[in-house]
Design a protein around this motif. Structure first.
Motif, PDB file in Angstrom:
ATOM      1  N   HIS A 196      79.776  80.173  52.271  1.00  0.00           N
ATOM      2  CA  HIS A 196      80.428  79.985  50.975  1.00  0.00           C
ATOM      3  C   HIS A 196      79.733  80.689  49.825  1.00  0.00           C
ATOM      4  CE1 HIS A 196      82.063  76.063  52.861  1.00  0.00           C
ATOM      5  NE2 HIS A 196      82.826  77.081  53.156  1.00  0.00           N
ATOM      6  N   SER A 197      78.473  81.070  50.014  1.00  0.00           N
ATOM      7  CA  SER A 197      77.730  81.747  48.953  1.00  0.00           C
ATOM      8  C   SER A 197      76.558  82.492  49.575  1.00  0.00           C
ATOM      9  CB  SER A 197      77.237  80.746  47.900  1.00  0.00           C
ATOM     10  OG  SER A 197      76.370  79.804  48.491  1.00  0.00           O
ATOM     11  N   ALA A 198      75.872  83.291  48.732  1.00  0.00           N
ATOM     12  CA  ALA A 198      74.734  84.070  49.202  1.00  0.00           C
ATOM     13  C   ALA A 198      73.586  83.969  48.216  1.00  0.00           C
ATOM     14  CB  ALA A 198      75.128  85.541  49.384  1.00  0.00           C
ATOM     15  N   CYS A 199      72.381  84.089  48.752  1.00  0.00           N
ATOM     16  CA  CYS A 199      71.167  84.110  47.944  1.00  0.00           C
ATOM     17  C   CYS A 199      70.289  85.233  48.475  1.00  0.00           C
ATOM     18  CB  CYS A 199      70.439  82.771  48.047  1.00  0.00           C
ATOM     19  SG  CYS A 199      68.882  82.720  47.148  1.00  0.00           S
ATOM     20  N   GLY A 200      69.952  86.188  47.622  1.00  0.00           N
ATOM     21  CA  GLY A 200      69.087  87.283  48.012  1.00  0.00           C
ATOM     22  C   GLY A 200      67.737  87.129  47.354  1.00  0.00           C
ATOM     23  N   SER A 243      60.424  80.004  47.141  1.00  0.00           N
ATOM     24  CA  SER A 243      60.510  78.985  46.097  1.00  0.00           C
ATOM     25  C   SER A 243      61.816  79.140  45.308  1.00  0.00           C
ATOM     26  CB  SER A 243      59.305  79.050  45.159  1.00  0.00           C
ATOM     27  OG  SER A 243      59.208  80.327  44.560  1.00  0.00           O
ATOM     28  N   ASP A 244      62.264  80.373  45.081  1.00  0.00           N
ATOM     29  CA  ASP A 244      63.551  80.596  44.426  1.00  0.00           C
ATOM     30  C   ASP A 244      64.700  80.133  45.315  1.00  0.00           C
ATOM     31  OD1 ASP A 244      62.425  81.598  42.149  1.00  0.00           O
ATOM     32  OD2 ASP A 244      62.979  83.686  42.518  1.00  0.00           O
ATOM     33  N   VAL A 245      64.581  80.381  46.589  1.00  0.00           N
ATOM     34  CA  VAL A 245      65.607  79.941  47.525  1.00  0.00           C
ATOM     35  C   VAL A 245      65.734  78.423  47.462  1.00  0.00           C
ATOM     36  CG1 VAL A 245      66.299  79.851  49.958  1.00  0.00           C
ATOM     37  CG2 VAL A 245      65.258  81.933  49.030  1.00  0.00           C
ATOM     38  N   LEU A 246      64.602  77.744  47.428  1.00  0.00           N
ATOM     39  CA  LEU A 246      64.621  76.281  47.347  1.00  0.00           C
ATOM     40  C   LEU A 246      65.309  75.801  46.072  1.00  0.00           C
ATOM     41  CD1 LEU A 246      61.029  75.529  48.656  1.00  0.00           C
ATOM     42  CD2 LEU A 246      63.172  74.879  49.773  1.00  0.00           C
ATOM     43  N   ALA A 247      65.212  76.556  45.001  1.00  0.00           N
ATOM     44  CA  ALA A 247      65.788  76.151  43.722  1.00  0.00           C
ATOM     45  C   ALA A 247      67.276  76.480  43.607  1.00  0.00           C
ATOM     46  CB  ALA A 247      65.029  76.834  42.580  1.00  0.00           C
ATOM     47  N   PHE A 248      67.767  77.471  44.335  1.00  0.00           N
ATOM     48  CA  PHE A 248      69.117  77.966  44.091  1.00  0.00           C
ATOM     49  C   PHE A 248      70.145  77.734  45.188  1.00  0.00           C
ATOM     50  CE2 PHE A 248      66.594  80.489  41.141  1.00  0.00           C
ATOM     51  CZ  PHE A 248      67.366  80.416  40.000  1.00  0.00           C
ATOM     52  N   VAL A 249      69.753  77.472  46.397  1.00  0.00           N
ATOM     53  CA  VAL A 249      70.748  77.420  47.472  1.00  0.00           C
ATOM     54  C   VAL A 249      71.565  76.147  47.476  1.00  0.00           C
ATOM     55  CG1 VAL A 249      69.860  78.996  49.210  1.00  0.00           C
ATOM     56  CG2 VAL A 249      68.952  76.726  49.041  1.00  0.00           C
ATOM     57  N   LYS A 250      72.782  76.290  47.993  1.00  0.00           N
ATOM     58  CA  LYS A 250      73.656  75.158  48.213  1.00  0.00           C
ATOM     59  C   LYS A 250      74.217  75.254  49.627  1.00  0.00           C
ATOM     60  CE  LYS A 250      76.393  77.372  44.643  1.00  0.00           C
ATOM     61  NZ  LYS A 250      77.361  77.320  43.644  1.00  0.00           N
ATOM     62  N   ASP A 251      75.132  74.390  49.940  1.00  0.00           N
ATOM     63  CA  ASP A 251      75.703  74.298  51.277  1.00  0.00           C
ATOM     64  C   ASP A 251      76.370  75.604  51.711  1.00  0.00           C
ATOM     65  OD1 ASP A 251      76.420  72.928  53.630  1.00  0.00           O
ATOM     66  OD2 ASP A 251      78.410  72.545  52.820  1.00  0.00           O
ATOM     67  N   ARG A 252      76.192  75.949  52.978  1.00  0.00           N
ATOM     68  CA  ARG A 252      76.808  77.130  53.597  1.00  0.00           C
ATOM     69  C   ARG A 252      76.422  78.443  52.921  1.00  0.00           C
ATOM     70  NH1 ARG A 252      78.498  75.805  58.581  1.00  0.00           N
ATOM     71  NH2 ARG A 252      79.687  73.907  58.536  1.00  0.00           N
ATOM     72  N   THR A 253      75.151  78.549  52.544  1.00  0.00           N
ATOM     73  CA  THR A 253      74.641  79.765  51.921  1.00  0.00           C
ATOM     74  C   THR A 253      74.042  80.672  52.983  1.00  0.00           C
ATOM     75  OG1 THR A 253      74.171  78.651  49.837  1.00  0.00           O
ATOM     76  CG2 THR A 253      72.930  80.636  50.280  1.00  0.00           C
ATOM     77  N   GLY A 261      83.821  89.357  47.709  1.00  0.00           N
ATOM     78  CA  GLY A 261      84.262  88.038  47.258  1.00  0.00           C
ATOM     79  C   GLY A 261      83.320  86.885  47.525  1.00  0.00           C
ATOM     80  N   LEU A 262      82.152  87.154  48.087  1.00  0.00           N
ATOM     81  CA  LEU A 262      81.197  86.069  48.339  1.00  0.00           C
ATOM     82  C   LEU A 262      80.364  85.833  47.082  1.00  0.00           C
ATOM     83  CD1 LEU A 262      80.179  84.145  50.569  1.00  0.00           C
ATOM     84  CD2 LEU A 262      78.407  85.840  51.080  1.00  0.00           C
ATOM     85  N   PRO A 263      80.474  84.654  46.480  1.00  0.00           N
ATOM     86  CA  PRO A 263      79.738  84.403  45.241  1.00  0.00           C
ATOM     87  C   PRO A 263      78.247  84.172  45.488  1.00  0.00           C
ATOM     88  CG  PRO A 263      80.911  82.432  45.886  1.00  0.00           C
ATOM     89  CD  PRO A 263      81.292  83.513  46.868  1.00  0.00           C
ATOM     90  N   GLY A 264      77.481  84.333  44.431  1.00  0.00           N
ATOM     91  CA  GLY A 264      76.061  84.017  44.476  1.00  0.00           C
ATOM     92  C   GLY A 264      75.846  82.536  44.264  1.00  0.00           C
ATOM     93  N   THR A 265      74.598  82.129  44.313  1.00  0.00           N
ATOM     94  CA  THR A 265      74.258  80.725  44.109  1.00  0.00           C
ATOM     95  C   THR A 265      73.672  80.570  42.716  1.00  0.00           C
ATOM     96  OG1 THR A 265      72.127  81.132  45.151  1.00  0.00           O
ATOM     97  CG2 THR A 265      73.846  80.213  46.544  1.00  0.00           C
ATOM     98  N   ASP A 266      74.521  80.537  41.712  1.00  0.00           N
ATOM     99  CA  ASP A 266      74.085  80.387  40.331  1.00  0.00           C
ATOM    100  C   ASP A 266      73.480  79.008  40.106  1.00  0.00           C
ATOM    101  OD1 ASP A 266      74.945  82.901  39.589  1.00  0.00           O
ATOM    102  OD2 ASP A 266      76.946  82.188  39.085  1.00  0.00           O
ATOM    103  N   ARG A 267      72.406  78.988  39.379  1.00  0.00           N
ATOM    104  CA  ARG A 267      71.773  77.720  39.044  1.00  0.00           C
ATOM    105  C   ARG A 267      72.367  77.223  37.734  1.00  0.00           C
ATOM    106  NH1 ARG A 267      65.380  76.347  38.300  1.00  0.00           N
ATOM    107  NH2 ARG A 267      65.697  74.135  38.109  1.00  0.00           N
ATOM    108  N   ILE A 268      72.804  75.986  37.738  1.00  0.00           N
ATOM    109  CA  ILE A 268      73.350  75.379  36.529  1.00  0.00           C
ATOM    110  C   ILE A 268      72.223  74.650  35.804  1.00  0.00           C
ATOM    111  CG2 ILE A 268      75.009  73.728  35.614  1.00  0.00           C
ATOM    112  CD1 ILE A 268      76.688  74.305  38.150  1.00  0.00           C
ATOM    113  N   VAL A 269      71.986  75.040  34.535  1.00  0.00           N
ATOM    114  CA  VAL A 269      70.915  74.399  33.774  1.00  0.00           C
ATOM    115  C   VAL A 269      71.475  73.462  32.732  1.00  0.00           C
ATOM    116  CG1 VAL A 269      69.069  76.042  34.086  1.00  0.00           C
ATOM    117  CG2 VAL A 269      70.799  76.498  32.380  1.00  0.00           C
TER     118      VAL A 269
END
Length: 117
Positions: free
Chosen positions: A26-30, A35-45, A109-117
């Motif tokens: 559902h999303s991607a994290c590069g 530590s950034d991965v731990l902060a930004f990922v969500k389900d099915r990344t 079309g694969l969205p990133g894992t934006d962090r909501i602040v």
């Protein structure tokens, strides 16, 4: 998008987890910073990284990441592949850089894992 789509879009080699290619992402994290991965990922990344050490597997395991794409043609050692098999993590390798890999998937079309602040 499925893991098979990632393989097709990135001209990626499947290193392990051939039985998981129909699973959705559902999303991607590069990132190379776990530590950034731990902060930004969500389900099915899907995690896109150039790191090939066991910290990547441990991070994926903690966050239920089902697919890791290694950029720049990187390929992990057999110890990492075995850990991934045990954890049910699909691993791919693409010749593209992390930046280009993320761009290809974003364009498809694969969205990133934006962090909501």
């Amino acid at each position: 998008m499925t893991i098979q789509d990632l393989v097709d879009y990135l001209d990626a080699a499947v290193l392990c987890g051939e039985d998981m290619l129909a699973q959705p992402v559902h999303s991607a994290c590069g990132s190379d910073l776990m530590s950034d991965v731990l902060a930004f990922v969500k389900d099915r990344t899907v995690l896109i990284t150039g790191l090939t050490n066991t910290h990547v597997i441990r991070t994926a395991e903690m966050l239920d990441i089902g697919c890791i794409v290694f950029s720049r043609g990187k390929k992990p050692g057999e110890d990492m592949l075995e850990m991934a098999r045990e954890q049910g993590i699909c691993m791919l390798s693409t010749k593209h850089t992390t930046y280009v890999t993320c761009g290809i998937l974003y364009k498809k079309g694969l969205p990133g894992t934006d962090r909501i602040v």
